[in-house]
Motif scaffolding. Structure first.
Motif, PDB file in Angstrom:
ATOM      1  N   VAL A  15      65.906 -56.520  86.626  1.00  0.00           N
ATOM      2  CA  VAL A  15      64.854 -55.613  86.188  1.00  0.00           C
ATOM      3  C   VAL A  15      65.425 -54.693  85.108  1.00  0.00           C
ATOM      4  O   VAL A  15      66.568 -54.242  85.224  1.00  0.00           O
ATOM      5  CB  VAL A  15      64.331 -54.779  87.373  1.00  0.00           C
ATOM      6  CG1 VAL A  15      63.217 -53.830  86.941  1.00  0.00           C
ATOM      7  CG2 VAL A  15      63.843 -55.704  88.492  1.00  0.00           C
ATOM      8  N   ALA A  16      64.640 -54.419  84.074  1.00  0.00           N
ATOM      9  CA  ALA A  16      65.102 -53.532  83.008  1.00  0.00           C
ATOM     10  C   ALA A  16      64.802 -52.085  83.375  1.00  0.00           C
ATOM     11  O   ALA A  16      63.657 -51.718  83.624  1.00  0.00           O
ATOM     12  CB  ALA A  16      64.427 -53.883  81.689  1.00  0.00           C
ATOM     13  N   ASP A  17      65.834 -51.266  83.394  1.00  0.00           N
ATOM     14  CA  ASP A  17      65.692 -49.853  83.722  1.00  0.00           C
ATOM     15  C   ASP A  17      65.533 -49.058  82.430  1.00  0.00           C
ATOM     16  O   ASP A  17      66.419 -48.323  82.004  1.00  0.00           O
ATOM     17  CB  ASP A  17      66.925 -49.390  84.499  1.00  0.00           C
ATOM     18  CG  ASP A  17      66.712 -48.044  85.176  1.00  0.00           C
ATOM     19  OD1 ASP A  17      65.552 -47.591  85.233  1.00  0.00           O
ATOM     20  OD2 ASP A  17      67.699 -47.459  85.654  1.00  0.00           O
ATOM     21  N   THR A  18      64.373 -49.210  81.802  1.00  0.00           N
ATOM     22  CA  THR A  18      64.116 -48.576  80.520  1.00  0.00           C
ATOM     23  C   THR A  18      62.623 -48.605  80.223  1.00  0.00           C
ATOM     24  O   THR A  18      61.893 -49.475  80.715  1.00  0.00           O
ATOM     25  CB  THR A  18      64.877 -49.275  79.380  1.00  0.00           C
ATOM     26  OG1 THR A  18      64.594 -48.620  78.141  1.00  0.00           O
ATOM     27  CG2 THR A  18      64.470 -50.724  79.245  1.00  0.00           C
ATOM     28  N   GLY A  19      62.185 -47.649  79.418  1.00  0.00           N
ATOM     29  CA  GLY A  19      60.819 -47.672  78.910  1.00  0.00           C
ATOM     30  C   GLY A  19      60.772 -48.043  77.446  1.00  0.00           C
ATOM     31  O   GLY A  19      59.712 -48.047  76.825  1.00  0.00           O
ATOM     32  N   ASP A  20      61.932 -48.378  76.875  1.00  0.00           N
ATOM     33  CA  ASP A  20      62.041 -48.737  75.462  1.00  0.00           C
ATOM     34  C   ASP A  20      61.493 -50.148  75.255  1.00  0.00           C
ATOM     35  O   ASP A  20      62.053 -51.128  75.748  1.00  0.00           O
ATOM     36  CB  ASP A  20      63.509 -48.656  75.034  1.00  0.00           C
ATOM     37  CG  ASP A  20      63.695 -48.851  73.538  1.00  0.00           C
ATOM     38  OD1 ASP A  20      63.153 -49.836  73.001  1.00  0.00           O
ATOM     39  OD2 ASP A  20      64.387 -48.032  72.921  1.00  0.00           O
ATOM     40  N   LEU A  21      60.407 -50.239  74.499  1.00  0.00           N
ATOM     41  CA  LEU A  21      59.749 -51.531  74.309  1.00  0.00           C
ATOM     42  C   LEU A  21      60.641 -52.519  73.572  1.00  0.00           C
ATOM     43  O   LEU A  21      60.651 -53.717  73.881  1.00  0.00           O
ATOM     44  CB  LEU A  21      58.430 -51.343  73.555  1.00  0.00           C
ATOM     45  CG  LEU A  21      57.376 -50.489  74.262  1.00  0.00           C
ATOM     46  CD1 LEU A  21      56.154 -50.326  73.375  1.00  0.00           C
ATOM     47  CD2 LEU A  21      56.986 -51.105  75.599  1.00  0.00           C
ATOM     48  N   ASP A  22      61.403 -52.027  72.600  1.00  0.00           N
ATOM     49  CA  ASP A  22      62.293 -52.919  71.860  1.00  0.00           C
ATOM     50  C   ASP A  22      63.382 -53.484  72.774  1.00  0.00           C
ATOM     51  O   ASP A  22      63.735 -54.662  72.687  1.00  0.00           O
ATOM     52  CB  ASP A  22      62.942 -52.179  70.686  1.00  0.00           C
ATOM     53  CG  ASP A  22      61.946 -51.854  69.586  1.00  0.00           C
ATOM     54  OD1 ASP A  22      60.915 -52.553  69.501  1.00  0.00           O
ATOM     55  OD2 ASP A  22      62.181 -50.908  68.821  1.00  0.00           O
ATOM     56  N   ALA A  23      63.914 -52.642  73.645  1.00  0.00           N
ATOM     57  CA  ALA A  23      64.953 -53.097  74.568  1.00  0.00           C
ATOM     58  C   ALA A  23      64.398 -54.122  75.546  1.00  0.00           C
ATOM     59  O   ALA A  23      65.052 -55.131  75.857  1.00  0.00           O
ATOM     60  CB  ALA A  23      65.546 -51.914  75.325  1.00  0.00           C
ATOM     61  N   ILE A  24      63.184 -53.896  76.032  1.00  0.00           N
ATOM     62  CA  ILE A  24      62.565 -54.839  76.963  1.00  0.00           C
ATOM     63  C   ILE A  24      62.299 -56.170  76.263  1.00  0.00           C
ATOM     64  O   ILE A  24      62.524 -57.242  76.822  1.00  0.00           O
ATOM     65  CB  ILE A  24      61.273 -54.242  77.543  1.00  0.00           C
ATOM     66  CG1 ILE A  24      61.611 -53.037  78.428  1.00  0.00           C
ATOM     67  CG2 ILE A  24      60.499 -55.289  78.338  1.00  0.00           C
ATOM     68  CD1 ILE A  24      60.412 -52.233  78.863  1.00  0.00           C
TER      69      ILE A  24
END
Length: 321
Positions: A15-24
């Motif tokens: 699971v990605a622990d981020t709200g950064d759309l580019d990172a996701i």
């Protein structure tokens, strides 16, 4: 040898622990989880500005006081962010209830239902949304009711075994036990400068919870969170899910060593016997655990502060009074 990240994905849902759309978009995890701190960071990006504008417009149309419009705008922003994240992943996204409601079951229920309704209004399949709630006694009671209504929950800020047992007995869908923050507390309070990954108290906490759940056939998903280093992640390989920051995802991708499975439902064993957890037992056991008590309070304060800062940013950038 494939990377440790690829090896991890064969045994654990990443699971990605981020709200950064580019990172996701870059990491393409199965699921994603957000919180006020992550949304606050993401809201400073250009990608979030159209969502901010839309959130303010939709909140203004609802009327009400300035304070009501502001809290609604931040809820809508979280939902719009979740909607965009779901376009990038095949699984679910977690959206958090305002931490300031952590000790109010009725208010938590009301806010959780509103988040689900907002997702529905956006045309999002609400089965792909987890409502994230702090694992206080009041939060667990709210989650128990929401689960009965078909609203799946992610119980966060979980630091103790009694919190985990209460969540499982309440039938919550998922818990997010924090690893790194447990380590932080022990480093600050024991005089030790470091812990090997195998002795990391956060790792040991999640391992204990995982084995107890599997040995007792609880269906609640265990998702380790809040990692400080890849060693913690590697020691929990095989856990149901692990939510990992982009920085640590990159480190795992760059490492091509062997990654053995550490946790397995088949081999899980636990001789701990815990009866029904009521409020008295929950509060007593919580009181006896200084680390869990302090980190839960600190986590709620931190998320509440970031929620307030997010509201201030909405006011500043979008002129919500």
């Amino acid at each position: 040898m494939t990377s440790k990240l690829d090896q991890l994905k064969t045994m654990t849902t990443v699971v990605a622990d981020t709200g950064d759309l580019d990172a996701i978009a870059q990491w393409r995890p199965e699921d994603a989880t957000t919180n006020p701190s992550l949304l606050l960071k993401a809201a400073a990006s250009d990608a979030y500005r159209p969502m901010l504008d839309d959130a303010v417009l939709l909140a203004t149309r609802q009327g009400g006081s300035a304070a009501e419009q502001l809290t609604l705008a931040t809820d809508i922003l979280a939902v719009l962010a979740g909607k965009e994240i779901l376009k990038l992943i095949p699984g679910v996204v977690s959206t958090e209830v305002d931490a300031r409601l952590s000790f109010d079951t009725a208010a938590t229920l009301k806010r959780a239902r509103r988040l689900v309704e907002l997702y529905d209004q956006q045309g999002v399949d609400t089965s792909r949304v987890l409502i994230k709630i702090a694992a206080t006694w009041e939060g667990i009671l709210a989650a128990e009711q929401l689960e009965k209504e078909g609203i799946r929950c992610n119980l966060t800020l979980l630091f103790s075994f009694i919190q985990a047992v209460a969540c499982a007995q309440a039938g919550t869908h998922l818990i997010s036990p924090f690893v790194g923050r447990i380590l932080d507390w022990h480093l600050a309070n024991t005089g030790r400068a470091n812990y090997p990954a195998s002795e990391d108290p956060g790792v040991q906490s999640v391992t204990r919870i995982y084995n107890f759940y599997k040995a007792n056939d609880f269906n609640t998903v265990v998702m380790g969170a809040s990692f400080r280093n890849t060693g913690e992640i590697e020691m929990l390989a095989g856990c149901d899910r692990l939510t990992i920051s982009p920085v640590l995802l990159q480190e795992l991708k760059n490492d091509h060593g062997q990654l053995p499975r550490r946790l397995s439902a088949t081999n899980a064993a636990s001789d701990e016997i815990i009866g029904p957890v009521d409020e008295k037992l929950f509060r007593w056991e919580s009181n006896e655990d200084a680390m869990a008590t302090e980190k839960l309070a600190e986590g709620i304060r931190r998320f509440a502060a970031d929620q307030i800062e997010l509201e201030n940013r909405v006011k500043q950038l979008a002129s919500v009074a």
